[in-house]
Write a protein that holds these residues in place. Structure first.
Motif, PDB file in Angstrom:
ATOM      1  N   SER A 165       0.559  -0.996   0.033  1.00 38.95           N
ATOM      2  CA  SER A 165      -0.040  -0.093   0.051  1.00 38.95           C
ATOM      3  C   SER A 165       0.851   1.255   0.010  1.00 38.95           C
ATOM      4  CB  SER A 165      -0.933   0.006   1.235  1.00 38.95           C
ATOM      5  OG  SER A 165      -2.024   0.967   1.290  1.00 38.95           O
ATOM      6  N   GLN A 166       0.381   2.463   0.207  1.00 42.86           N
ATOM      7  CA  GLN A 166       1.106   3.861   0.096  1.00 42.86           C
ATOM      8  C   GLN A 166       0.529   4.561   1.046  1.00 42.86           C
ATOM      9  OE1 GLN A 166       0.669   6.792  -3.218  1.00 42.86           O
ATOM     10  NE2 GLN A 166       2.621   5.811  -3.447  1.00 42.86           N
ATOM     11  N   VAL A 167       1.453   5.225   1.952  1.00 39.77           N
ATOM     12  CA  VAL A 167       0.952   6.101   3.049  1.00 39.77           C
ATOM     13  C   VAL A 167       0.174   7.349   2.119  1.00 39.77           C
ATOM     14  CG1 VAL A 167       1.815   7.664   4.837  1.00 39.77           C
ATOM     15  CG2 VAL A 167       2.859   5.440   4.468  1.00 39.77           C
ATOM     16  N   ILE A 168      -1.135   7.601   2.887  1.00 38.52           N
ATOM     17  CA  ILE A 168      -1.770   8.796   2.282  1.00 38.52           C
ATOM     18  C   ILE A 168      -1.323  10.139   3.117  1.00 38.52           C
ATOM     19  CG2 ILE A 168      -3.963   9.653   2.043  1.00 38.52           C
ATOM     20  CD1 ILE A 168      -5.264   6.743   2.326  1.00 38.52           C
ATOM     21  N   ARG A 169      -1.429  10.107   4.325  1.00 47.64           N
ATOM     22  CA  ARG A 169      -1.160  11.110   5.338  1.00 47.64           C
ATOM     23  C   ARG A 169      -0.692  10.442   6.637  1.00 47.64           C
ATOM     24  NH1 ARG A 169      -4.956  12.817   9.272  1.00 47.64           N
ATOM     25  NH2 ARG A 169      -6.970  11.709   8.978  1.00 47.64           N
ATOM     26  N   VAL A 170      -0.064  11.589   7.457  1.00 50.86           N
ATOM     27  CA  VAL A 170       0.590  11.036   8.827  1.00 50.86           C
ATOM     28  C   VAL A 170       0.336  12.482   9.453  1.00 50.86           C
ATOM     29  CG1 VAL A 170       2.781  10.571   9.797  1.00 50.86           C
ATOM     30  CG2 VAL A 170       2.552  10.030   7.422  1.00 50.86           C
ATOM     31  N   ASP A 171       0.054  11.992  10.922  1.00 49.02           N
ATOM     32  CA  ASP A 171      -0.257  12.733  11.991  1.00 49.02           C
ATOM     33  C   ASP A 171       0.593  12.179  13.225  1.00 49.02           C
ATOM     34  OD1 ASP A 171      -1.657  10.908  13.675  1.00 49.02           O
ATOM     35  OD2 ASP A 171      -3.653  11.596  12.588  1.00 49.02           O
ATOM     36  N   GLY A 172       0.613  12.968  14.317  1.00 44.97           N
ATOM     37  CA  GLY A 172       1.539  12.760  15.574  1.00 44.97           C
ATOM     38  C   GLY A 172       1.045  11.334  16.131  1.00 44.97           C
ATOM     39  N   VAL A 173       0.000  10.903  15.952  1.00 41.85           N
ATOM     40  CA  VAL A 173      -0.330   9.532  16.463  1.00 41.85           C
ATOM     41  C   VAL A 173      -0.411   8.046  15.564  1.00 41.85           C
ATOM     42  CG1 VAL A 173      -2.135   8.262  18.004  1.00 41.85           C
ATOM     43  CG2 VAL A 173      -1.806  10.685  18.451  1.00 41.85           C
ATOM     44  N   ASN A 174      -1.017   8.761  14.436  1.00 41.53           N
ATOM     45  CA  ASN A 174      -1.197   7.468  13.580  1.00 41.53           C
ATOM     46  C   ASN A 174      -0.584   8.048  12.104  1.00 41.53           C
ATOM     47  OD1 ASN A 174      -3.002   5.798  15.164  1.00 41.53           O
ATOM     48  ND2 ASN A 174      -4.040   7.565  15.401  1.00 41.53           N
ATOM     49  N   PHE A 175      -0.855   6.915  11.067  1.00 41.59           N
ATOM     50  CA  PHE A 175      -0.671   7.380   9.755  1.00 41.59           C
ATOM     51  C   PHE A 175      -1.675   6.445   9.080  1.00 41.59           C
ATOM     52  CE2 PHE A 175       2.424   4.198  10.276  1.00 41.59           C
ATOM     53  CZ  PHE A 175       2.204   3.185   9.319  1.00 41.59           C
ATOM     54  N   TYR A 176      -2.001   6.808   7.722  1.00 42.04           N
ATOM     55  CA  TYR A 176      -3.089   6.349   6.937  1.00 42.04           C
ATOM     56  C   TYR A 176      -2.637   5.712   5.601  1.00 42.04           C
ATOM     57  CZ  TYR A 176      -5.725   8.687  10.755  1.00 42.04           C
ATOM     58  OH  TYR A 176      -5.937   8.964  11.768  1.00 42.04           O
ATOM     59  N   THR A 177      -3.007   4.450   5.420  1.00 44.23           N
ATOM     60  CA  THR A 177      -2.588   3.944   4.000  1.00 44.23           C
ATOM     61  C   THR A 177      -3.963   3.488   3.202  1.00 44.23           C
ATOM     62  OG1 THR A 177      -2.451   1.710   4.826  1.00 44.23           O
ATOM     63  CG2 THR A 177      -0.615   3.015   4.708  1.00 44.23           C
ATOM     64  N   PHE A 178      -3.653   3.587   1.945  1.00 45.96           N
ATOM     65  CA  PHE A 178      -4.723   3.203   0.981  1.00 45.96           C
ATOM     66  C   PHE A 178      -5.345   1.899   1.061  1.00 45.96           C
ATOM     67  CE2 PHE A 178      -2.680   6.409  -1.800  1.00 45.96           C
ATOM     68  CZ  PHE A 178      -3.617   7.392  -1.912  1.00 45.96           C
ATOM     69  N   GLY A 179      -6.706   1.992   1.202  1.00 43.55           N
ATOM     70  CA  GLY A 179      -7.325   0.660   1.185  1.00 43.55           C
ATOM     71  C   GLY A 179      -7.866   0.472  -0.360  1.00 43.55           C
ATOM     72  N   SER A 180      -8.287  -0.724  -0.746  1.00 40.60           N
ATOM     73  CA  SER A 180      -8.712  -1.327  -1.926  1.00 40.60           C
ATOM     74  C   SER A 180      -9.679  -0.420  -2.589  1.00 40.60           C
ATOM     75  CB  SER A 180      -8.856  -2.591  -2.006  1.00 40.60           C
ATOM     76  OG  SER A 180      -9.844  -3.067  -1.271  1.00 40.60           O
TER      77      SER A 180
END
Length: 292
Positions: free
Chosen positions: A214-229
């Motif tokens: 997958s690929q990282v969408i965005r990052v914050d101080g607690v978590n980060f988010y990657t693409f789902g399908s």
């Protein structure tokens, strides 16, 4: 289309599939991710974890706590017995029993858990003064079900064990900043299809270690988010059981699986949420486990 957001541990007792798997993942038949293990309890595959040191496993905090009691679950308390399996295709009969030395939670998560527990207890006491019987039981269940704190507090845990595990390799941890756009690998023992959750033969089905990209969408101080399908076709999508598994960048652990957003019965999701380990750079428990 019916959609849900999941704290991945919520569904683990219900999950079943012909081969427990990361959605859109590939079977790790070559054992390249042998440091990733399945956590078992009472014949059920519970979560995933990663061996990051000779006696330390990294997993999700929600995998090790009893929210209703506001403390660590008994297997993760000092002297507790943790059942793991490092086989690519794992069954309860394959597990190894490990004696736990101690389990550490990030201070922010521990504080958040205590506040949640105190709130729940105060509501339950209010209900006990006003209701009884099934009406009371229903309200208590509702309060205890409202327990997701992973989007606000770092959902990670370090489990240190006494029992040697020389046959299980290790993966290094990186606390370096994670950039948006980074290509990452997700690994875990989660379910393969949402539609299989209610299978009655789930205890007879193996848990398989899968990995996907997958690929990282965005990052914050607690978590980060990657693409789902759903947002990017073919991207790895987390499913209950993947909780606690690693997100890898250049062979190093940079995150821990926590929540999947918008998981649907079409086996798609909008995004995966994982703990940003860089946000825990000041956690003293890392020393000397991680690179900076």
């Amino acid at each position: 289309m019916h959609r849900m957001s999941f704290w991945l541990a919520i569904g683990f007792a219900l999950v079943a599939s012909p081969a427990w798997a990361l959605i859109n993942g590939q079977f790790d038949d070559e054992g390249r991710y042998g440091a990733v293990v399945a956590l078992w309890s009472e014949g059920e595959r519970r979560c995933s974890a990663t061996k990051i040191d000779s006696n330390t496993f990294l997993t999700a905090a929600h995998c090790v706590v009893d929210v209703a009691r506001g403390k660590l679950s008994s297997p993760f308390q000092p002297g507790g017995t943790l059942l793991i399996s490092a086989r690519p295709e794992s069954r309860p009969s394959d597990t190894q029993a490990l004696v736990v030395a101690n389990t550490e939670l990030p201070p922010a998560f521990a504080a958040g858990l205590q506040r949640l527990y105190d709130y729940q207890q105060s509501r339950i006491e209010e209900y006990r003064a006003r209701y009884n019987g099934e009406d009371l039981a229903r309200r208590i269940r509702r309060v205890q079900a409202d327990s997701r704190i992973t989007d606000r507090f770092p959902d990670a845990a370090l489990v240190r064990v006494v029992t040697p595990t020389p046959a299980i390799p290790q993966l290094p941890v990186s606390l370096a900043p994670l950039p948006a756009g980074a290509d990452v690998i997700l690994v875990g023992y989660g379910c393969e299809r949402v539609s299989d959750w209610r299978r009655s033969d789930r205890r007879d089905r193996p848990a398989r270690r899968l990995w996907g990209r997958s690929q990282v969408i965005r990052v914050d101080g607690v978590n980060f988010y990657t693409f789902g399908s759903e947002r990017r076709a073919g991207s790895a999508t987390l499913c209950p059981g993947d909780s606690g598994g690693p997100v890898l960048l250049d062979g190093r652990v940079v995150g821990v699986h926590g929540t999947v957003w918008g998981l649907s019965h079409r086996d798609t999701a909008r995004s995966n949420m994982s703990v940003n380990l860089h946000g825990l750079i000041d956690w003293k428990a890392w020393i000397p486990l991680a690179s900076f």
